[in-house]
Design an enzyme around this catalytic site. Structure first.
Site, PDB file in Angstrom:
ATOM      1  NE  ARG A  23      -1.484  -1.257   3.771  1.00 20.60           N
ATOM      2  CZ  ARG A  23      -1.662  -0.900   5.043  1.00 20.60           C
ATOM      3  NH1 ARG A  23      -2.829  -0.372   5.411  1.00 20.60           N
ATOM      4  NH2 ARG A  23      -0.704  -1.053   5.926  1.00 20.60           N
ATOM      5  CD  GLN A  47       8.310  30.941  10.603  1.00 22.49           C
ATOM      6  OE1 GLN A  47       8.166  31.911  11.341  1.00 22.49           O
ATOM      7  NE2 GLN A  47       8.973  31.021   9.468  1.00 22.49           N
ATOM      8  CB  ALA A  48       6.178  24.187  10.253  1.00 24.84           C
ATOM      9  CG  ASN A  49       9.925  28.102   7.616  1.00 22.07           C
ATOM     10  OD1 ASN A  49       8.880  28.651   7.935  1.00 22.07           O
ATOM     11  ND2 ASN A  49      11.101  28.479   8.067  1.00 22.07           N
ATOM     12  CG  HIS A  62      19.988  31.417   5.128  1.00 22.96           C
ATOM     13  ND1 HIS A  62      18.975  30.817   4.414  1.00 22.96           N
ATOM     14  CD2 HIS A  62      20.602  32.271   4.269  1.00 22.96           C
ATOM     15  CE1 HIS A  62      18.963  31.293   3.174  1.00 22.96           C
ATOM     16  NE2 HIS A  62      19.945  32.174   3.058  1.00 22.96           N
ATOM     17  CE  LYS A  72      17.011  27.798  10.001  1.00 20.30           C
ATOM     18  NZ  LYS A  72      17.678  28.305   8.781  1.00 20.30           N
ATOM     19  CG  HIS A 119      20.430  24.827   7.456  1.00 16.93           C
ATOM     20  ND1 HIS A 119      19.311  25.156   6.728  1.00 16.93           N
ATOM     21  CD2 HIS A 119      20.587  23.482   7.325  1.00 16.93           C
ATOM     22  CE1 HIS A 119      18.796  24.064   6.191  1.00 16.93           C
ATOM     23  NE2 HIS A 119      19.552  23.040   6.539  1.00 16.93           N
ATOM     24  CE1 TYR A 132      13.528  26.447   6.861  1.00 14.70           C
ATOM     25  CE2 TYR A 132      13.174  24.969   5.009  1.00 14.70           C
ATOM     26  CZ  TYR A 132      13.400  26.238   5.500  1.00 14.70           C
ATOM     27  OH  TYR A 132      13.492  27.294   4.620  1.00 14.70           O
ATOM     28  CD  GLU A 143      16.310  34.927  10.164  1.00 16.47           C
ATOM     29  OE1 GLU A 143      17.055  34.089   9.599  1.00 16.47           O
ATOM     30  OE2 GLU A 143      15.637  34.654  11.170  1.00 16.47           O
ATOM     31  CG  ASP A 168      21.296  33.033  -0.055  1.00 21.31           C
ATOM     32  OD1 ASP A 168      21.160  33.610   1.041  1.00 21.31           O
ATOM     33  OD2 ASP A 168      20.627  32.034  -0.374  1.00 21.31           O
TER      34      ASP A 168
END
Length: 202
Positions: A23, A47-49, A62, A72, A119, A132, A143, A168
């Site tokens: 399955r 937070q979830a990204n 970052h 993270k 990261h 993440y 940041e 970046d």
């Protein structure tokens, strides 16, 4: 679930046990108790990204100011990426070192990196989808970034042609960031993590 420390102190690789049949399959890609046992304190999820990248897209390196930084927990749910953790903590015995972990839809592993570590990742396939969990929400004023192609770090990215964001591309080299006082202190990161552990202990 197997949780193993990486060569950069404060980072771990997590490999889930997959249960499959005709399955499909099932796995637990995050378990709070297993991570807490390894790290010493729970991940305070704020937070979830999710990001989707074409092959060759490079995101990072970052990090966020400590405290509170941003821990993270990262996995790749579709395709494959080379996930990279860089020790950018001034005073760390492994300052400037990096480790890469392939995250893909086959092993379905994850990495956890503590506050203060850099990261980034490079998409190895089209539609590489990275999810993440973050200990803190996005805060633009805290940041920071390091140029992912800084030769002083020497990350061995496994692609020849990169696509970087303008942000970046403009990020400073590690030495420049250190001179500008942008990098976290290793001792401050350790103190902050110890505080989290003490709070968890009650």
């Amino acid at each position: 679930m197997k949780v193993s420390p990486l060569s950069v102190e404060g980072a771990w690789k997590i490999v889930p046990q997959q249960h499959g049949d005709a399955r499909g399959l099932f796995l637990e890609w995050y378990k709070a108790d297993a991570l807490t046992e390894a790290v010493g304190h729970p991940l305070g999820l704020k937070q979830a990204n999710m990001s989707v990248s074409a092959a060759g897209v490079l995101r990072g390196i970052h990090f966020a100011d400590v405290p509170p930084g941003q821990a993270k927990y990262v996995t790749c749910v579709r395709g494959a990426v080379l996930d990279v953790i860089v020790d950018i903590r001034v005073g760390s015995p492994t300052f400037g070192q990096w480790e890469g972990v392939r995250l893909d839809e086959e092993e379905r592993a994850a990495v956890y990196l503590s506050e203060g570590l850099g990261h980034g990742f490079c998409a190895l396939t089209d539609d590489a989808t990275v999810a993440y969990l973050c200990s803190e929400g996005y805060a633009p004023t805290r940041e920071r970034g390091i140029h992912p192609l800084d030769p002083a770090i020497g990350i061995e990215w496994p692609v020849e042609h990169f696509e970087l964001s303008a942000k970046d591309e403009a990020a400073p080299a590690l030495a420049e960031a250190a001179e500008q006082g942008l990098l976290p202190s290793y001792q401050e990161c350790l103190r902050f993590r110890a505080e989290l552990t003490d709070r968890a202990a009650g």
